[in-house]
Design a protein around this motif. Structure first.
Motif, PDB file in Angstrom:
ATOM      1  N   PHE A  96       0.700  -1.334  -0.039  1.00 24.08           N
ATOM      2  CA  PHE A  96       0.021   0.010  -0.060  1.00 24.08           C
ATOM      3  C   PHE A  96       0.969   1.472  -0.163  1.00 24.08           C
ATOM      4  CE2 PHE A  96      -2.343   3.468   2.377  1.00 24.08           C
ATOM      5  CZ  PHE A  96      -3.746   3.257   1.584  1.00 24.08           C
ATOM      6  N   LYS A  97       1.926   1.168   0.805  1.00 19.81           N
ATOM      7  CA  LYS A  97       2.813   2.512   0.816  1.00 19.81           C
ATOM      8  C   LYS A  97       3.510   2.647  -0.286  1.00 19.81           C
ATOM      9  CE  LYS A  97       4.813   5.900   3.051  1.00 19.81           C
ATOM     10  NZ  LYS A  97       6.027   5.969   2.495  1.00 19.81           N
ATOM     11  N   SER A  98       4.127   1.676  -0.819  1.00 17.86           N
ATOM     12  CA  SER A  98       4.923   1.716  -2.165  1.00 17.86           C
ATOM     13  C   SER A  98       4.080   2.190  -3.242  1.00 17.86           C
ATOM     14  CB  SER A  98       5.472   0.133  -2.563  1.00 17.86           C
ATOM     15  OG  SER A  98       6.455  -0.302  -1.414  1.00 17.86           O
ATOM     16  N   PHE A  99       2.752   1.726  -3.364  1.00 19.86           N
ATOM     17  CA  PHE A  99       1.832   2.298  -4.419  1.00 19.86           C
ATOM     18  C   PHE A  99       1.833   3.845  -4.247  1.00 19.86           C
ATOM     19  CE2 PHE A  99      -2.247   3.725  -6.088  1.00 19.86           C
ATOM     20  CZ  PHE A  99      -1.934   3.254  -7.401  1.00 19.86           C
ATOM     21  N   PHE A 100       1.476   4.390  -2.919  1.00 20.62           N
ATOM     22  CA  PHE A 100       1.355   5.900  -2.756  1.00 20.62           C
ATOM     23  C   PHE A 100       2.571   6.662  -2.953  1.00 20.62           C
ATOM     24  CE2 PHE A 100      -2.773   4.193  -1.767  1.00 20.62           C
ATOM     25  CZ  PHE A 100      -3.692   5.179  -2.329  1.00 20.62           C
ATOM     26  N   ASP A 101       3.861   6.015  -2.789  1.00 17.02           N
ATOM     27  CA  ASP A 101       5.171   6.468  -2.842  1.00 17.02           C
ATOM     28  C   ASP A 101       5.574   6.763  -4.330  1.00 17.02           C
ATOM     29  OD1 ASP A 101       5.907   6.452  -0.024  1.00 17.02           O
ATOM     30  OD2 ASP A 101       6.975   4.709  -0.283  1.00 17.02           O
ATOM     31  N   VAL A 102       4.994   6.133  -5.123  1.00 16.84           N
ATOM     32  CA  VAL A 102       5.292   6.398  -6.477  1.00 16.84           C
ATOM     33  C   VAL A 102       4.291   7.208  -7.119  1.00 16.84           C
ATOM     34  CG1 VAL A 102       6.640   4.171  -6.934  1.00 16.84           C
ATOM     35  CG2 VAL A 102       4.204   4.308  -7.600  1.00 16.84           C
ATOM     36  N   ILE A 103       3.149   7.635  -6.553  1.00 20.91           N
ATOM     37  CA  ILE A 103       2.311   8.639  -7.072  1.00 20.91           C
ATOM     38  C   ILE A 103       2.956  10.253  -7.014  1.00 20.91           C
ATOM     39  CG2 ILE A 103       0.316   9.965  -6.288  1.00 20.91           C
ATOM     40  CD1 ILE A 103      -1.163   7.387  -5.853  1.00 20.91           C
ATOM     41  N   ASP A 104       2.587  10.927  -8.044  1.00 26.31           N
ATOM     42  CA  ASP A 104       3.212  12.197  -8.203  1.00 26.31           C
ATOM     43  C   ASP A 104       2.665  12.922  -6.933  1.00 26.31           C
ATOM     44  OD1 ASP A 104       2.515  15.157  -9.077  1.00 26.31           O
ATOM     45  OD2 ASP A 104       4.241  14.366  -9.950  1.00 26.31           O
ATOM     46  N   LYS A 105       3.577  13.772  -6.186  1.00 26.91           N
ATOM     47  CA  LYS A 105       3.272  14.560  -4.831  1.00 26.91           C
ATOM     48  C   LYS A 105       2.190  15.418  -5.005  1.00 26.91           C
ATOM     49  CE  LYS A 105       6.623  18.197  -5.808  1.00 26.91           C
ATOM     50  NZ  LYS A 105       5.821  19.121  -5.700  1.00 26.91           N
ATOM     51  N   ASP A 106       1.779  15.795  -6.205  1.00 26.13           N
ATOM     52  CA  ASP A 106       0.608  16.718  -6.310  1.00 26.13           C
ATOM     53  C   ASP A 106      -0.665  16.132  -6.835  1.00 26.13           C
ATOM     54  OD1 ASP A 106       2.107  19.086  -5.706  1.00 26.13           O
ATOM     55  OD2 ASP A 106       2.943  19.254  -7.587  1.00 26.13           O
ATOM     56  N   ALA A 107      -0.557  14.693  -7.137  1.00 30.00           N
ATOM     57  CA  ALA A 107      -1.759  14.033  -7.923  1.00 30.00           C
ATOM     58  C   ALA A 107      -2.970  14.094  -6.876  1.00 30.00           C
ATOM     59  CB  ALA A 107      -1.340  12.665  -8.238  1.00 30.00           C
ATOM     60  N   LEU A 108      -2.875  14.214  -5.601  1.00 29.96           N
ATOM     61  CA  LEU A 108      -4.192  13.988  -4.639  1.00 29.96           C
ATOM     62  C   LEU A 108      -4.593  15.525  -4.239  1.00 29.96           C
ATOM     63  CD1 LEU A 108      -3.449  10.448  -3.144  1.00 29.96           C
ATOM     64  CD2 LEU A 108      -5.400  11.047  -4.761  1.00 29.96           C
ATOM     65  N   THR A 109      -3.922  16.565  -4.516  1.00 35.70           N
ATOM     66  CA  THR A 109      -4.097  17.638  -3.976  1.00 35.70           C
ATOM     67  C   THR A 109      -5.708  18.080  -4.006  1.00 35.70           C
ATOM     68  OG1 THR A 109      -2.042  18.588  -4.230  1.00 35.70           O
ATOM     69  CG2 THR A 109      -3.684  20.332  -4.040  1.00 35.70           C
ATOM     70  N   GLY A 110      -6.401  18.232  -2.871  1.00 36.22           N
ATOM     71  CA  GLY A 110      -7.909  18.580  -2.809  1.00 36.22           C
ATOM     72  C   GLY A 110      -8.653  17.154  -3.223  1.00 36.22           C
ATOM     73  N   THR A 111      -8.379  16.115  -3.406  1.00 33.93           N
ATOM     74  CA  THR A 111      -9.036  14.960  -3.580  1.00 33.93           C
ATOM     75  C   THR A 111      -9.540  14.365  -2.320  1.00 33.93           C
ATOM     76  OG1 THR A 111      -7.705  14.406  -5.584  1.00 33.93           O
ATOM     77  CG2 THR A 111      -8.992  12.814  -4.685  1.00 33.93           C
ATOM     78  N   PRO A 112     -11.005  14.355  -2.213  1.00 33.10           N
ATOM     79  CA  PRO A 112     -11.588  13.747  -0.961  1.00 33.10           C
ATOM     80  C   PRO A 112     -11.230  12.461  -0.840  1.00 33.10           C
ATOM     81  CG  PRO A 112     -13.254  14.069  -2.515  1.00 33.10           C
ATOM     82  CD  PRO A 112     -12.066  14.929  -3.209  1.00 33.10           C
ATOM     83  N   VAL A 113     -10.566  11.834   0.272  1.00 33.08           N
ATOM     84  CA  VAL A 113     -10.348  10.477   0.147  1.00 33.08           C
ATOM     85  C   VAL A 113     -10.958   9.863   1.587  1.00 33.08           C
ATOM     86  CG1 VAL A 113      -8.250   8.980   0.627  1.00 33.08           C
ATOM     87  CG2 VAL A 113      -7.931  10.973  -0.755  1.00 33.08           C
ATOM     88  N   LEU A 114     -11.298   8.659   1.320  1.00 32.68           N
ATOM     89  CA  LEU A 114     -12.225   7.989   2.381  1.00 32.68           C
ATOM     90  C   LEU A 114     -10.974   6.711   2.716  1.00 32.68           C
ATOM     91  CD1 LEU A 114     -14.174   6.593   4.254  1.00 32.68           C
ATOM     92  CD2 LEU A 114     -15.473   5.961   2.245  1.00 32.68           C
ATOM     93  N   LEU A 115     -10.535   6.717   3.884  1.00 35.69           N
ATOM     94  CA  LEU A 115      -9.558   5.732   4.419  1.00 35.69           C
ATOM     95  C   LEU A 115     -10.300   4.469   4.850  1.00 35.69           C
ATOM     96  CD1 LEU A 115      -7.155   8.190   6.350  1.00 35.69           C
ATOM     97  CD2 LEU A 115      -7.247   7.131   3.859  1.00 35.69           C
TER      98      LEU A 115
END
Length: 221
Positions: free
Chosen positions: A88-107
């Motif tokens: 899980f962490k590895s996947f979000f490590d390779v995402i662009d650092k700005d890709a999720l800015t302002g995106t609503p996230v349900l954990l």
């Protein structure tokens, strides 16, 4: 609108995927959206290769694009060593650092015992706050004994309704503007120069109480 679901379950069937599916259904009960589900176990080799080469293979690139293009994201992980899984962490490590800015996230997270129920707060929430996502107030943890219980169903329903609300264009636009300064979705509630936000959330949104009224109530206690 587009809803992207990331599941880090390793088995098939998986309780992590089951929780992801139930959160998705609860969200779709309140908003009309196109759904794309990403199973990270199918991308494990590509994720590892990306760390070495710096270039994502086609399937991983498509998954990263789906997350970046989402109007709402559901992210669910199993608990490993009292935290999110390495995959899980590895996947979000390779995402662009700005890709999720302002995106609503349900954990969401799953585990064998209720003792790890705070993993959503001490591990998941800081990760997505760092990515400047709009992390929703309600996160859902499901221990083995929770399945079939009313409490879990209630949390899933409430979380899905929250995500649906913050996926609406007007709310998400406000969130995108203020996301760098936010810790939770509650921080973008309507405000007025003389108002204060209450902790009670009515069905139709946030309720603003004039400061003078709140101060008078405190003095009367």
């Amino acid at each position: 609108m587009k809803l992207t679901v990331v599941s880090a379950g390793l088995s098939s069937p998986s309780s992590t995927r089951l929780l992801a599916d139930r959160l998705t259904a609860a969200t779709l009960g309140n908003v009309d959206a196109e759904v794309e589900v990403i199973e990270l176990r199918d991308l494990a080799t590509e994720i590892a290769g990306h760390f070495v080469t710096g270039f994502p293979p086609a399937r991983l690139a498509a998954a990263l694009d789906a997350v970046a293009a989402a109007d709402g994201l559901i992210a669910v992980t199993p608990v490993f060593a009292a935290s999110y899984s390495g995959l899980f962490k590895s996947f979000f490590d390779v995402i662009d650092k700005d890709a999720l800015t302002g995106t609503p996230v349900l954990l969401g997270a799953t585990g064998g015992t209720a003792r790890h129920s705070l993993v959503t707060e001490h591990a998941l929430r800081p990760l997505f706050t760092y990515l400047r996502a709009l992390v929703l107030p309600t996160a859902v943890y499901a221990a083995s004994e929770d399945w079939g219980e009313d409490g879990l169903s209630h949390r899933i329903t409430r979380a899905g309704a929250e995500l649906a609300r913050f996926m609406t264009p007007a709310v998400r636009t406000t969130a995108a503007v203020h996301a760098p300064d936010l810790d939770t979705a509650a921080a973008i509630a309507p405000r007025s120069p003389a108002g204060a936000i209450t902790s009670t959330l009515p069905a139709d949104g946030f309720r603003v109480v004039p400061f003078e009224q709140r101060l008078a109530a405190l003095r009367a206690e």
